[in-house]
Design a protein around this motif. Sequence first.
Motif, PDB file in Angstrom:
ATOM      1  N   CYS A 257     -42.236  17.955 -54.237  1.00 13.85           N
ATOM      2  CA  CYS A 257     -41.301  17.708 -53.138  1.00 13.85           C
ATOM      3  C   CYS A 257     -40.835  19.044 -52.578  1.00 13.85           C
ATOM      4  N   THR A 258     -40.717  19.108 -51.256  1.00 15.50           N
ATOM      5  CA  THR A 258     -40.199  20.331 -50.638  1.00 15.50           C
ATOM      6  C   THR A 258     -38.686  20.401 -50.822  1.00 15.50           C
TER       7      THR A 258
ATOM      8  N   THR B 113     -40.843  28.671 -54.915  1.00 13.44           N
ATOM      9  CA  THR B 113     -39.648  28.853 -54.085  1.00 13.44           C
ATOM     10  C   THR B 113     -39.267  27.594 -53.321  1.00 13.44           C
ATOM     11  N   TYR B 114     -40.258  26.863 -52.819  1.00 17.10           N
ATOM     12  CA  TYR B 114     -39.984  25.746 -51.911  1.00 17.10           C
ATOM     13  C   TYR B 114     -40.504  24.401 -52.419  1.00 17.10           C
ATOM     14  N   LEU B 115     -41.128  24.367 -53.578  1.00 13.40           N
ATOM     15  CA  LEU B 115     -41.645  23.107 -54.139  1.00 13.40           C
ATOM     16  C   LEU B 115     -41.098  22.895 -55.544  1.00 13.40           C
ATOM     17  N   HIS B 116     -40.851  21.641 -55.880  1.00 13.75           N
ATOM     18  CA  HIS B 116     -40.549  21.282 -57.261  1.00 13.75           C
ATOM     19  C   HIS B 116     -41.310  20.006 -57.611  1.00 13.75           C
ATOM     20  N   ARG B 117     -41.705  19.909 -58.861  1.00 14.23           N
ATOM     21  CA  ARG B 117     -42.513  18.770 -59.327  1.00 14.23           C
ATOM     22  C   ARG B 117     -41.614  17.559 -59.585  1.00 14.23           C
ATOM     23  N   LEU B 118     -42.101  16.376 -59.211  1.00 17.18           N
ATOM     24  CA  LEU B 118     -41.393  15.150 -59.568  1.00 17.18           C
ATOM     25  C   LEU B 118     -41.662  14.854 -61.035  1.00 17.18           C
ATOM     26  N   THR B 119     -40.620  14.548 -61.786  1.00 15.08           N
ATOM     27  CA  THR B 119     -40.758  14.319 -63.221  1.00 15.08           C
ATOM     28  C   THR B 119     -40.764  12.835 -63.547  1.00 15.08           C
TER      29      THR B 119
ATOM     30  N   LEU C 102     -36.452  14.298 -53.350  1.00 20.92           N
ATOM     31  CA  LEU C 102     -36.717  13.441 -54.500  1.00 20.92           C
ATOM     32  C   LEU C 102     -36.894  14.336 -55.716  1.00 20.92           C
ATOM     33  N   HIS C 103     -36.548  13.800 -56.896  1.00 24.94           N
ATOM     34  CA  HIS C 103     -36.677  14.604 -58.119  1.00 24.94           C
ATOM     35  C   HIS C 103     -37.461  13.884 -59.205  1.00 24.94           C
ATOM     36  N   THR C 104     -37.628  12.579 -59.083  1.00 23.27           N
ATOM     37  CA  THR C 104     -38.327  11.840 -60.129  1.00 23.27           C
ATOM     38  C   THR C 104     -39.387  10.924 -59.516  1.00 23.27           C
ATOM     39  N   MET C 105     -40.384  10.587 -60.333  1.00 22.75           N
ATOM     40  CA  MET C 105     -41.397   9.609 -59.925  1.00 22.75           C
ATOM     41  C   MET C 105     -40.741   8.259 -59.668  1.00 22.75           C
TER      42      MET C 105
ATOM     43  N   ASP D  85     -55.737  14.943 -54.791  1.00 27.58           N
ATOM     44  CA  ASP D  85     -55.394  15.667 -56.014  1.00 27.58           C
ATOM     45  C   ASP D  85     -53.919  16.023 -56.082  1.00 27.58           C
ATOM     46  N   CYS D  86     -53.269  16.104 -54.913  1.00 23.96           N
ATOM     47  CA  CYS D  86     -51.882  16.560 -54.869  1.00 23.96           C
ATOM     48  C   CYS D  86     -51.140  15.832 -53.758  1.00 23.96           C
ATOM     49  N   LEU D  87     -49.954  15.346 -54.050  1.00 23.80           N
ATOM     50  CA  LEU D  87     -49.076  14.751 -53.048  1.00 23.80           C
ATOM     51  C   LEU D  87     -47.857  15.644 -52.882  1.00 23.80           C
ATOM     52  N   ILE D  88     -47.483  15.913 -51.627  1.00 21.14           N
ATOM     53  CA  ILE D  88     -46.286  16.712 -51.340  1.00 21.14           C
ATOM     54  C   ILE D  88     -45.376  15.884 -50.446  1.00 21.14           C
ATOM     55  N   TYR D  89     -44.185  15.588 -50.963  1.00 22.43           N
ATOM     56  CA  TYR D  89     -43.227  14.773 -50.228  1.00 22.43           C
ATOM     57  C   TYR D  89     -42.328  15.668 -49.383  1.00 22.43           C
ATOM     58  N   ASN D  90     -42.179  15.311 -48.117  1.00 21.98           N
ATOM     59  CA  ASN D  90     -41.376  16.077 -47.165  1.00 21.98           C
ATOM     60  C   ASN D  90     -39.924  15.600 -47.221  1.00 21.98           C
ATOM     61  N   SER D  91     -39.034  16.477 -47.634  1.00 20.62           N
ATOM     62  CA  SER D  91     -37.628  16.093 -47.838  1.00 20.62           C
ATOM     63  C   SER D  91     -36.758  16.260 -46.599  1.00 20.62           C
ATOM     64  N   THR D  92     -37.343  16.692 -45.476  1.00 21.32           N
ATOM     65  CA  THR D  92     -36.544  17.087 -44.318  1.00 21.32           C
ATOM     66  C   THR D  92     -35.558  16.025 -43.865  1.00 21.32           C
ATOM     67  N   ILE D  93     -36.009  14.780 -43.766  1.00 23.21           N
ATOM     68  CA  ILE D  93     -35.190  13.737 -43.151  1.00 23.21           C
ATOM     69  C   ILE D  93     -34.319  13.018 -44.173  1.00 23.21           C
ATOM     70  N   GLY D  94     -34.941  12.483 -45.200  1.00 21.98           N
ATOM     71  CA  GLY D  94     -34.204  11.622 -46.117  1.00 21.98           C
ATOM     72  C   GLY D  94     -33.661  12.292 -47.349  1.00 21.98           C
ATOM     73  N   GLY D  95     -33.873  13.594 -47.491  1.00 23.98           N
ATOM     74  CA  GLY D  95     -33.381  14.297 -48.665  1.00 23.98           C
ATOM     75  C   GLY D  95     -34.444  14.433 -49.737  1.00 23.98           C
TER      76      GLY D  95
END
Length: 382
Positions: A342-343, A376-382, A316-319, A304-314
């Motif tokens: 995305c975190t 605070t720590y998540l934003h949706r990919l648009t 993401l902001h868009t699909m 139902d939900c995917l959360i991308y971990n930005s720690t290593i590669g930076g």
Amino acid sequence: MRKIFAALLCAGILLLPGCTAPASDPSAPAAADWCGLTYEYSLPLTHADQFTVSYYKNGYARIDIADGSRYLVVPAGQDVPDGLDNGTVILQQPLDRIYLVATSAMDLFRAVGGLDSIRLSGTDADGWYIPEARQAMERGDILYAGKYSAPDYERIYAEQCDLAVESTMIYHTPEVKEQLERLGVPVLVERSSYESDPLGRMEWVKLYGVLLGCETQAEAVYQAELDRLSAIADQPDTGKTVAFFHINTNGSVTVRKSGDYVAKMIDMAGGDYVFSELSAQEDNALSTTNLQMEAFYAGAKDADCLIYNSTIGGELHTMEELLAKSPLLADCKAVREGSVWCTGQNLFQSSMGLGGMILDIHTVLTDPAPDPAALTYLHRLT
């Protein structure tokens, strides 16, 4: 798990700041005198299992860490007791010229108002996502003294450093630890990352409260986080499934095993982690594992939900950015329904923010259109 979580939160709420009752945890230090010091009580811990603290008369505190290291915190004006073995590291208060290399510890110092005790950093100003740390370096209150593997020994010695707080990466360069100790700088290796419970990771704020002599403030900070989470602790599971992942440059996907703290955060937030069958015993003791994209897709396509971990590669902001990494993900349910998040890169330096991350996950699982300002720590990919 959520019932246990709720019960543990309630237990934590009963611990008032400044409480001096002995810990009931059987893993806590034995109530015994030691090296001529008169035992008084043990620091109550509700979730952390990687350290314990025993208090003795006249303000002495013994810290035992799960790797076998032992420290004696000696209050200002008190003498080092006789008869200590060579394995006990002496930390003489005040500790106010610290060389902080473990990035995960900075937020814990910040939380108790302890940035003034840090004089040197193993991360330069532009590497900090904690605003207060970056600003302190830009003002010159905190100086850069080299990363863990190549410290600036001359600066460390000139600044009369009284403690180096290192991450476990220091074990890859043992000669650095030995050289710091030869310069008279005691080394404490930070192990909060070994806590499988996210609340245990945050509870390390109490250890830094011991070092700085601000235990009551540390307890209050920790209790405030438990109080925030109590609002969702007794709520039913959402029934929503979640995948937390990172796509590597070779196309494979890094996911967390079921015993990892991120998987537990998802559970605490009311979600079900889709890779719960990946146990820590499989392959090795690491908390992560790599899957081929096809295997990841098979497990996550109906999440139902995917959360991308930005720690290593930076971040993401868009699909479009996500699908450029793997067009196969276009067929995932969460991608089709727009529930991909995305975190922020600030998350993994924000050790006291794990409670906030749990609340963010709960929000995106229960609100189909959350206000971005509420996260605070998540934003949706648009």
